[in-house]
Structure formats: C-alpha cells, structure tokens
Motif scaffolding. Structure first.
Motif, mmCIF file in Angstrom:
data_model
loop_
_atom_site.group_PDB
_atom_site.id
_atom_site.type_symbol
_atom_site.label_atom_id
_atom_site.label_comp_id
_atom_site.label_asym_id
_atom_site.label_seq_id
_atom_site.Cartn_x
_atom_site.Cartn_y
_atom_site.Cartn_z
ATOM 1 N N GLU A 323 0.496 -1.370 0.118
ATOM 2 C CA GLU A 323 0.679 0.024 -0.133
ATOM 3 C C GLU A 323 0.838 1.608 -0.126
ATOM 4 O O GLU A 323 2.746 1.041 0.781
ATOM 5 C CB GLU A 323 -0.742 -0.004 1.504
ATOM 6 C CG GLU A 323 -2.290 -1.004 1.364
ATOM 7 C CD GLU A 323 -3.006 -1.162 2.189
ATOM 8 O OE1 GLU A 323 -4.340 -0.747 2.204
ATOM 9 O OE2 GLU A 323 -2.392 -1.457 3.454
ATOM 10 N N PRO A 324 0.203 2.505 -0.441
ATOM 11 C CA PRO A 324 1.398 3.774 -1.120
ATOM 12 C C PRO A 324 2.191 4.454 0.030
ATOM 13 O O PRO A 324 2.917 4.662 1.114
ATOM 14 C CB PRO A 324 0.850 4.536 -2.151
ATOM 15 C CG PRO A 324 -0.773 4.204 -1.386
ATOM 16 C CD PRO A 324 -1.324 2.352 -1.169
ATOM 17 N N GLY A 325 1.143 3.910 1.450
ATOM 18 C CA GLY A 325 1.075 4.411 3.116
ATOM 19 C C GLY A 325 2.149 3.891 3.703
ATOM 20 O O GLY A 325 2.218 4.241 4.687
ATOM 21 N N CYS A 326 2.281 1.817 3.277
ATOM 22 C CA CYS A 326 2.938 1.485 4.349
ATOM 23 C C CYS A 326 4.445 1.379 4.273
ATOM 24 O O CYS A 326 5.167 1.758 3.152
ATOM 25 C CB CYS A 326 2.532 0.043 3.827
ATOM 26 S SG CYS A 326 3.144 -1.190 4.472
ATOM 27 N N ALA A 327 5.317 2.242 5.522
ATOM 28 C CA ALA A 327 6.330 2.168 6.111
ATOM 29 C C ALA A 327 7.353 1.190 4.904
ATOM 30 O O ALA A 327 8.385 1.708 4.920
ATOM 31 C CB ALA A 327 6.640 2.154 7.291
ATOM 32 N N ASP A 328 7.329 0.236 4.869
ATOM 33 C CA ASP A 328 7.738 -0.811 4.632
ATOM 34 C C ASP A 328 7.274 -1.631 3.512
ATOM 35 O O ASP A 328 7.372 -3.060 3.030
ATOM 36 C CB ASP A 328 8.293 -1.831 6.257
ATOM 37 C CG ASP A 328 9.136 -1.360 7.157
ATOM 38 O OD1 ASP A 328 10.233 -0.931 6.522
ATOM 39 O OD2 ASP A 328 8.372 -1.437 8.139
#
Length: 444
Positions: A323-328
């Motif tokens: 997902e685009p907002g996932c940190a990893d």
C-alpha cells in the motif's frame, strides 16, 4: 468455534445513554475553502494547519509496474508523529477489566463508540490544541511503576495514511483507579463480546486488543507461546522486494483523475473517496470547537479471513499487501481487503482474489459478520463489513501468489514485532477473540 456469550447489553445501553447527556459531537460538512485555521500551501498544494502541526492532506504519485493498475495518483493524510493508544487493565475478582471510554469523534457512524483509555495524537497530548489534559495519560508515559503487558508500534491504514504509526500499549495496575465520567471498567470478556455489535467498539480499541497475550478459541494447546517466524519473514522480505512500488509526492491540486473545487476533492469516476471539510462542535472533548479536512470513502468496505484447521490448529489465509502509505512497502493483510464497488471501475484482473468466495459463502460457514467503523478522527463514516468464513478441515486449501496460510499463533507472534501486520488484520484478529466462550475468566 463456540457460540458467543452475549454481554449485559442493557447495562451498556444505559452507560451510553448516560454518557450521551454529557458527551456529544456535531459535525457539519463545510467547503474545504471555508475551514478555519487551514490553508493550501501555494507550491505543494497541500492542505495544512496554520500551526504546522496536527496533519496535512498531500498528493501522491504511485507506480507498480506489472500490476493490473500500474499507475495512479491520490490524496493521502500525512501525520508524521506517533500517537498513543492505551488500555488500562485492573483485575477485579481475578478477572481482567479494561478502563474504557465512550468517545465522540467527528467521523463516527452513530456517535459514541467504545474507545481505549487513552486515544490521542502527539499533538493532542502535548497540548498543541491548548485544550484540557488527556485523562490517565501519565499511566502510559510513565508506565515503569506498573506492569506493561504490551508496548508495540503499529501502522495505520496504508491506503489513506502516509507512514503513520501509533504506540499500542496495555498497562496493568494494582492500585485503585477511579473511572471519571465517560469512563467505565469493563470485563475483558464482555468487551470482546461487544465486537458483535455494529459500530460500537472503535478501530483503535480493536487494534490494542489484538496486541494482548493470546487466548485460544477452543484448545489452548493449539496456541504455543511462540512460533518460528524465520520462514514467513523471508517470504515477506522477498515479496516486499518484488512489489516494485514507488511513491512520490505530487502537488495536491494537480493529481491526475482528481478534481478540486471549493467544496471538496473527488475522483472523476465518483469512486474511491472524497476529501471533505468538517466543522465540529463537541461536548466533553479536550477542545470544544474546531475545523478539519477528512477522508470520506465511497461505499462500505469488506475485510475477511478465510480460516481452517490444519491438524486441529486454527489457520488463516493472509496476503502480503503493498500500500502506498505503508512504511515498509507491504504488510500482512486479510484474505480480502477492499471496497467492492471500486472494482466496477477497474480492470477485471484487478478484482481481489477470494472476494467472490467470501461474499458468496454458505451462511453456515460464516463465523463472524459485523459492520465496524474505521477511525473517526480522520475518516468520515468509514465502515467495513468484518467477515470470518471457516472452510471444512477436509476441504482443499486455496492459495494464490502473495497469499499464505498461517497458524494464528504465528500471525500473532509477527504482530507483536510491529510493522508487519496491518490495521485491518489486527481488527479481524480482535474479532476472532470474540468467537470463544471463555473457560477461564482470569486469563487474557
């Protein structure tokens, strides 16, 4: 799986009715251009608070070569601070009770929802809003004198938050702690059963509950305290490397496929979500009046687990979801996580695997089916149908690339490492804990 025990619904209703006389919120939709205290940055086009704190709405450009949808742009919430989600626990008669609050949020469906003891952004609890102090906060910020049951950083929604994390804590006390108005000590077993009630137990509570020590639904021997995770971690590392997702910021006012007027930001297809403005008047909150932008999704989502038993041990089918907002890049997600109506607009190949299996499941195989709300501080009337569908132990266990059957104990062990299990999975894991009749009321 056992038939759930129903809690004292009449007592809960009287608590909600009583709290409603001193707590409440009124959220009126207003044009984005009319939000007091917010402004549009001339270069980035981002919507930001004049204080430079709280959060902003920014634009993203996302690319995934080889994916059915290989390129898109979207607004997203940027809130580069770690919030606090904490539940205070005390044993009465040996049974764990949780100090919960009824909290009104501007985006809540139905008003008051059962929230953690502390649910606050860093901006809130450090007093940026110049409001009242957050009750019970010191028990978590200075927890060394108590028993810390769990303390782990977890992600927020990776589609709508940019690399946002919250500290999820459970702290057990032995001293007397008075429940101030709006708060109540609830037996943990009763709190879990309230997950069967639509839109009552909020998202942050579900996230913290998922971090508690595990309690087996039927057979304690099926849940060893730790599972070897090296193989799954290696599988996740390979999947993250292959995801090929690149994310870059773009001016909010020039996103492809999105239009902005004085009222809102919306997708030209009429799908996905809008960014709207909300004017809030509140009673019983740290601040009694404010304006803010919010994400307002189009349609009710679906989050679902396919479950089965392997040699008697409960397993769930999880996916590694980028997902685009996932940190990893990617985290472990439920078997299905989507808003079905969005896929009427997208290529057929983009339709989520197993969605039709879940929506068309034999009612006799459905173990959990409740509509629960997402976070009401940033999302307006965001709700998802939570489903658990159990396959016969003798049936074939379907798999697809990017999916893996995991023992529940292993999934929980990964959750406690932080940054590996997404919000929707944690929400469903909390729901799974509502399926068992507790045989030992002193256990977690």
């Amino acid at each position: 799986m056992s038939v759930p025990v129903h809690p004292d619904r009449a007592g809960i209703r009287s608590w909600i009715d009583e709290a409603g006389r001193s707590l409440g919120i009124r959220a009126e939709q207003v044009p984005l251009s009319a939000l007091d205290g917010w402004e549009t940055h001339p270069a980035a086009g981002a919507i930001r608070h004049r204080s430079g704190r709280f959060f902003s709405i920014e634009g993203l450009d996302v690319r995934r070569p080889g994916h059915p949808v290989s390129h898109w742009q979207q607004p997203i919430i940027s809130q580069p601070e770690i919030g606090m989600l904490g539940i205070l626990v005390k044993r009465f008669g040996g049974a764990p009770h949780c100090l919960m609050q009824l909290k009104p949020e501007p985006g809540n469906w139905g008003g008051l929802q059962i929230s953690p003891t502390v649910q606050a952004t860093r901006s809130n609890y450090t007093g940026v809003h110049k409001g009242a102090a957050v009750p019970y906060l010191d028990h978590f910020l200075n927890a060394a004198r108590h028993r810390v049951v769990t303390d782990v950083h977890q992600s927020e929604h990776g589609s709508w938050f940019l690399r946002k994390r919250n500290r999820n804590m459970v702290v057990e006390v032995t001293e007397d702690v008075e429940a101030v108005p709006g708060f109540r000590w609830l037996p943990l077993a009763e709190l879990r059963q309230l997950l069967h009630v639509d839109d009552l137990v909020n998202m942050d509570t579900r996230s913290v509950l998922s971090c508690l020590p595990q309690r087996a639904p039927d057979d304690p021997s099926a849940y060893p305290s730790a599972y070897p995770c090296a193989g799954v971690l290696a599988w996740m590392a390979r999947g993250r490397a292959r995801a090929g997702m690149t994310v870059e910021r773009r001016p909010l006012g020039r996103l492809e496929g999105w239009r902005r007027d004085t009222e809102r930001i919306s997708h030209e297809s009429g799908r996905f979500f809008d960014v709207i403005g909300v004017r809030v008047q509140a009673v019983g909150r740290e601040v009694d009046r404010w304006d803010q932008p919010m994400i307002a999704p189009r349609g009710v989502g679906v989050v679902a687990f396919l479950t089965t038993r392997v040699d008697g041990v409960p397993h769930v089918l999880a996916q590694l979801r980028a997902e685009p907002g996932c940190a990893d890049t990617a985290e472990l997600a439920p078997t299905v996580q989507c808003t079905p109506g969005n896929y009427d607009f997208l290529p057929t190949a983009a339709r989520p695997p197993f969605l039709d299996d879940v929506l068309g499941a034999d009612p006799r195989s459905i173990r959990f089916d409740t509509v629960l709300s997402d976070e009401g501080g940033r999302f307006h009337h965001s709700r998802s149908r939570h489903l658990v569908v159990e396959l016969d132990e003798r049936a074939e266990r379907p798999e697809r690339p990017g999916f893996r059957w995991l023992p529940l104990g292993q999934l929980h062990a990964l959750l406690l490492r932080g940054g590996r299990v997404n919000m929707q999975t944690r929400s469903l894991l909390a729901c799974l804990s509502a399926l068992a009749r507790p045989t030992d009321t002193t256990a977690w």
